[in-house]
Design a protein around this motif. Structure first.
Motif, PDB file in Angstrom:
ATOM      1  N   LEU A  38       0.871  -1.265  -0.076  1.00 39.74           N
ATOM      2  CA  LEU A  38      -0.305  -0.284   0.032  1.00 39.74           C
ATOM      3  C   LEU A  38       0.898   1.332  -0.062  1.00 39.74           C
ATOM      4  CD1 LEU A  38      -3.335  -1.084   2.415  1.00 39.74           C
ATOM      5  CD2 LEU A  38      -3.090  -0.778  -0.041  1.00 39.74           C
ATOM      6  N   ALA A  39       2.246   1.243   0.310  1.00 34.13           N
ATOM      7  CA  ALA A  39       2.904   2.006  -0.318  1.00 34.13           C
ATOM      8  C   ALA A  39       2.857   3.086  -0.796  1.00 34.13           C
ATOM      9  CB  ALA A  39       4.378   1.877   0.408  1.00 34.13           C
ATOM     10  N   ARG A  40       2.990   1.574  -2.027  1.00 34.94           N
ATOM     11  CA  ARG A  40       2.881   2.842  -3.465  1.00 34.94           C
ATOM     12  C   ARG A  40       1.475   3.121  -4.016  1.00 34.94           C
ATOM     13  NH1 ARG A  40       1.318   0.505  -8.630  1.00 34.94           N
ATOM     14  NH2 ARG A  40       1.980   1.405 -10.336  1.00 34.94           N
ATOM     15  N   GLY A  41       0.719   3.053  -3.429  1.00 33.53           N
ATOM     16  CA  GLY A  41      -0.471   3.647  -3.236  1.00 33.53           C
ATOM     17  C   GLY A  41      -0.693   5.181  -2.432  1.00 33.53           C
ATOM     18  N   LEU A  42      -0.041   5.453  -1.444  1.00 35.36           N
ATOM     19  CA  LEU A  42       0.096   6.571  -0.909  1.00 35.36           C
ATOM     20  C   LEU A  42       0.053   8.053  -1.787  1.00 35.36           C
ATOM     21  CD1 LEU A  42      -0.143   7.652   2.280  1.00 35.36           C
ATOM     22  CD2 LEU A  42       2.215   7.225   2.155  1.00 35.36           C
ATOM     23  N   LEU A  43      -0.791   8.776  -1.653  1.00 37.88           N
ATOM     24  CA  LEU A  43      -1.147   9.822  -2.170  1.00 37.88           C
ATOM     25  C   LEU A  43      -0.163   9.538  -3.631  1.00 37.88           C
ATOM     26  CD1 LEU A  43       0.442  12.276   0.891  1.00 37.88           C
ATOM     27  CD2 LEU A  43      -2.534  12.162  -0.122  1.00 37.88           C
ATOM     28  N   TYR A  44      -1.433   8.702  -4.621  1.00 36.76           N
ATOM     29  CA  TYR A  44      -1.178   8.226  -5.344  1.00 36.76           C
ATOM     30  C   TYR A  44      -1.114   9.583  -6.721  1.00 36.76           C
ATOM     31  CZ  TYR A  44       0.581   6.003  -9.888  1.00 36.76           C
ATOM     32  OH  TYR A  44       1.171   5.726 -10.849  1.00 36.76           O
ATOM     33  N   ASP A  45      -2.000  10.122  -6.493  1.00 35.19           N
ATOM     34  CA  ASP A  45      -3.043  11.400  -7.612  1.00 35.19           C
ATOM     35  C   ASP A  45      -2.218  12.337  -7.277  1.00 35.19           C
ATOM     36  OD1 ASP A  45      -4.332   8.983  -8.818  1.00 35.19           O
ATOM     37  OD2 ASP A  45      -6.046   9.751  -7.695  1.00 35.19           O
ATOM     38  N   LEU A  46      -1.432  13.100  -6.080  1.00 35.51           N
ATOM     39  CA  LEU A  46      -1.042  13.980  -5.750  1.00 35.51           C
ATOM     40  C   LEU A  46       0.756  13.817  -5.851  1.00 35.51           C
ATOM     41  CD1 LEU A  46      -2.802  14.770  -2.732  1.00 35.51           C
ATOM     42  CD2 LEU A  46      -2.948  15.502  -4.392  1.00 35.51           C
ATOM     43  N   ARG A  47       1.055  12.526  -5.755  1.00 30.91           N
ATOM     44  CA  ARG A  47       2.643  12.485  -5.855  1.00 30.91           C
ATOM     45  C   ARG A  47       3.027  12.478  -7.496  1.00 30.91           C
ATOM     46  NH1 ARG A  47       3.005   7.248  -3.136  1.00 30.91           N
ATOM     47  NH2 ARG A  47       5.138   7.352  -4.005  1.00 30.91           N
ATOM     48  N   PHE A  48       1.783  11.541  -8.703  1.00 24.01           N
ATOM     49  CA  PHE A  48       2.488  10.992  -9.582  1.00 24.01           C
ATOM     50  C   PHE A  48       1.300  12.352 -10.575  1.00 24.01           C
ATOM     51  CE2 PHE A  48       3.707   7.681  -7.039  1.00 24.01           C
ATOM     52  CZ  PHE A  48       5.149   8.063  -7.642  1.00 24.01           C
ATOM     53  N   ASP A  49       1.918  11.955 -11.919  1.00 23.58           N
ATOM     54  CA  ASP A  49       0.528  12.785 -12.946  1.00 23.58           C
ATOM     55  C   ASP A  49      -0.491  11.744 -13.700  1.00 23.58           C
ATOM     56  OD1 ASP A  49       2.239  12.174 -14.919  1.00 23.58           O
ATOM     57  OD2 ASP A  49       3.339  13.287 -15.532  1.00 23.58           O
ATOM     58  N   SER A  50      -1.132  12.000 -14.848  1.00 20.49           N
ATOM     59  CA  SER A  50      -1.696  10.910 -15.365  1.00 20.49           C
ATOM     60  C   SER A  50      -0.688  10.154 -16.769  1.00 20.49           C
ATOM     61  CB  SER A  50      -2.285  11.748 -16.581  1.00 20.49           C
ATOM     62  OG  SER A  50      -2.351  12.215 -17.480  1.00 20.49           O
ATOM     63  N   HIS A  85      -7.383   1.245   4.674  1.00 25.10           N
ATOM     64  CA  HIS A  85      -6.095   1.077   3.358  1.00 25.10           C
ATOM     65  C   HIS A  85      -5.372   2.631   3.943  1.00 25.10           C
ATOM     66  CE1 HIS A  85      -8.633  -1.956   2.325  1.00 25.10           C
ATOM     67  NE2 HIS A  85      -8.059  -2.482   1.888  1.00 25.10           N
ATOM     68  N   ALA A  86      -6.335   3.203   4.563  1.00 24.01           N
ATOM     69  CA  ALA A  86      -5.450   4.612   4.361  1.00 24.01           C
ATOM     70  C   ALA A  86      -4.655   4.979   5.191  1.00 24.01           C
ATOM     71  CB  ALA A  86      -6.749   5.650   5.267  1.00 24.01           C
ATOM     72  N   VAL A  87      -4.754   4.128   6.263  1.00 18.81           N
ATOM     73  CA  VAL A  87      -3.464   4.147   8.173  1.00 18.81           C
ATOM     74  C   VAL A  87      -2.816   3.038   7.237  1.00 18.81           C
ATOM     75  CG1 VAL A  87      -3.941   3.217  10.003  1.00 18.81           C
ATOM     76  CG2 VAL A  87      -5.888   4.870   9.731  1.00 18.81           C
ATOM     77  N   TRP A  88      -3.178   1.869   6.984  1.00 20.44           N
ATOM     78  CA  TRP A  88      -1.746   1.228   6.686  1.00 20.44           C
ATOM     79  C   TRP A  88      -1.038   1.599   5.651  1.00 20.44           C
ATOM     80  CZ3 TRP A  88      -6.010  -3.018   5.267  1.00 20.44           C
ATOM     81  CH2 TRP A  88      -7.018  -3.380   6.117  1.00 20.44           C
ATOM     82  N   GLY A  89      -1.478   2.177   4.514  1.00 19.26           N
ATOM     83  CA  GLY A  89      -0.585   3.094   3.722  1.00 19.26           C
ATOM     84  C   GLY A  89       0.033   4.005   4.468  1.00 19.26           C
ATOM     85  N   LEU A  90      -0.363   5.209   5.100  1.00 14.69           N
ATOM     86  CA  LEU A  90       0.672   5.503   5.487  1.00 14.69           C
ATOM     87  C   LEU A  90       2.068   4.712   6.541  1.00 14.69           C
ATOM     88  CD1 LEU A  90      -2.151   8.358   7.081  1.00 14.69           C
ATOM     89  CD2 LEU A  90      -0.010   8.881   5.513  1.00 14.69           C
ATOM     90  N   GLN A  91       1.493   4.156   7.159  1.00 17.49           N
ATOM     91  CA  GLN A  91       2.085   2.958   8.371  1.00 17.49           C
ATOM     92  C   GLN A  91       3.630   2.922   6.899  1.00 17.49           C
ATOM     93  OE1 GLN A  91      -0.532   0.972  10.360  1.00 17.49           O
ATOM     94  NE2 GLN A  91       0.466   2.103  11.818  1.00 17.49           N
ATOM     95  N   GLN A  92       3.197   2.013   5.707  1.00 21.20           N
ATOM     96  CA  GLN A  92       3.898   1.375   5.098  1.00 21.20           C
ATOM     97  C   GLN A  92       4.910   2.681   4.942  1.00 21.20           C
ATOM     98  OE1 GLN A  92       1.649  -1.245   2.644  1.00 21.20           O
ATOM     99  NE2 GLN A  92       0.500  -2.522   4.101  1.00 21.20           N
ATOM    100  N   ALA A  93       4.011   3.415   4.922  1.00 22.10           N
ATOM    101  CA  ALA A  93       5.142   4.980   4.029  1.00 22.10           C
ATOM    102  C   ALA A  93       6.413   5.286   4.979  1.00 22.10           C
ATOM    103  CB  ALA A  93       4.459   5.650   3.207  1.00 22.10           C
ATOM    104  N   GLY A  94       6.248   4.642   6.216  1.00 24.45           N
ATOM    105  CA  GLY A  94       7.610   5.239   6.644  1.00 24.45           C
ATOM    106  C   GLY A  94       6.176   6.089   8.409  1.00 24.45           C
ATOM    107  N   PHE A  95       5.284   6.683   8.197  1.00 25.56           N
ATOM    108  CA  PHE A  95       5.375   7.615   9.214  1.00 25.56           C
ATOM    109  C   PHE A  95       4.300   6.878   9.785  1.00 25.56           C
ATOM    110  CE2 PHE A  95       4.701   9.723   4.548  1.00 25.56           C
ATOM    111  CZ  PHE A  95       4.943  10.855   4.754  1.00 25.56           C
ATOM    112  N   GLU A  96       5.030   7.439  11.236  1.00 31.97           N
ATOM    113  CA  GLU A  96       4.275   6.885  12.502  1.00 31.97           C
ATOM    114  C   GLU A  96       3.493   7.921  12.795  1.00 31.97           C
ATOM    115  OE1 GLU A  96       7.477   5.725  15.194  1.00 31.97           O
ATOM    116  OE2 GLU A  96       8.951   5.289  12.922  1.00 31.97           O
ATOM    117  N   ALA A  97       3.207   9.466  12.498  1.00 29.20           N
ATOM    118  CA  ALA A  97       2.185  10.398  13.220  1.00 29.20           C
ATOM    119  C   ALA A  97       1.886  10.926  11.993  1.00 29.20           C
ATOM    120  CB  ALA A  97       3.229  10.709  14.715  1.00 29.20           C
ATOM    121  N   VAL A  98       0.902  11.152  12.305  1.00 27.58           N
ATOM    122  CA  VAL A  98       0.210  13.098  11.418  1.00 27.58           C
ATOM    123  C   VAL A  98       0.089  13.544  12.851  1.00 27.58           C
ATOM    124  CG1 VAL A  98      -1.598  13.981  10.311  1.00 27.58           C
ATOM    125  CG2 VAL A  98      -0.636  11.190   9.833  1.00 27.58           C
ATOM    126  N   ILE A  99       0.327  15.191  12.327  1.00 30.47           N
ATOM    127  CA  ILE A  99      -0.308  16.322  13.425  1.00 30.47           C
ATOM    128  C   ILE A  99      -1.003  17.291  12.693  1.00 30.47           C
ATOM    129  CG2 ILE A  99       0.793  18.356  14.771  1.00 30.47           C
ATOM    130  CD1 ILE A  99       3.292  17.038  14.439  1.00 30.47           C
TER     131      ILE A  99
END
Length: 220
Positions: A38-50, A85-99
């Protein structure tokens, strides 16, 4: 699970209000039957163009923030659908916290149950943190979980509230099952009282399985 008395790392600024779970984890990455990849999908449409090309200006594509462990978000972070999956994706991408100033309610509890720390700070403090980190100087930020204080790179301190259950899970390295097993004796005692008062409700699983096996053998 690892205990988290404090979380220290680079913080990435993403102060977008109403960033929903469909943006955090787009639908095309929900097709698997497990939590992996799921790390690959995190914020995908913001990270990549069409065309699938990385957007150079997007914060997580910039060198200074590629290894960020903390995300600074906008108000109502994680609103929208209930996808865990939104939570799992953040964690798999290395995020441990959100502020952030506030969160979608379902996302908040999904995060708590999966040991992703969500810190709530007032909008003015969020703005101050963003101003500190948005220049990409790669200075770490620390969240003291025990003391419930955010220490900014410049030394500013921001106190936050944290529900006792979530704090215990983080500090003691427990997931939901671990938290439940802490009350195993009380659960067992309740079961014994319930079955004593309502013996008809108790199911003898071994005996039931044996009867089912015998019935299936007779029907063959």
């Amino acid at each position: 699970m690892a205990k988290a008395h404090d979380i220290t790392g680079v913080a990435a600024p993403l102060p977008i209000n109403n960033l929903d779970t469909d943006q955090i984890m787009p639908k095309q990455f929900l097709l698997g039957i497990d939590k992996t990849g799921l790390a690959r999908g995190l914020l995908y449409d913001l990270r990549f163009d069409s065309e699938g090309r990385a957007r150079d200006r997007f914060v997580l594509n910039q060198d200074a923030y590629r290894d960020a462990k903390i995300l600074i978000g906008g108000a109502n972070f994680g609103c929208g659908s209930s996808r865990e999956h939104a939570v799992w994706g953040l964690q798999q991408a290395g995020f441990e916290a959100v502020i952030a100033p506030s969160y979608g309610e379902i996302f908040y509890f999904n995060a708590a149950n999966n040991r992703l720390l969500l810190v709530v700070l007032p909008p003015d403090q969020i703005e101050a943190l963003v101003r500190e980190i948005e220049h990409g100087e790669n200075k770490p930020l620390t969240i003291d979980v025990d003391g419930q204080v955010v220490h900014s790179p410049s030394g500013q301190r921001y106190a936050f509230d944290l529900p006792a259950r979530q704090k215990q899970m983080l500090v003691e390295g427990l997931d939901m099952i671990g938290m439940t097993l802490r009350d195993a004796d009380a659960i067992d005692a309740f079961e014994q009282r319930h079955w004593a008062a309502n013996p008809w409700s108790r199911i003898d699983l071994p005996a039931q399985r044996a009867r089912m096996a015998q019935r299936e053998a007779q029907e063959r």
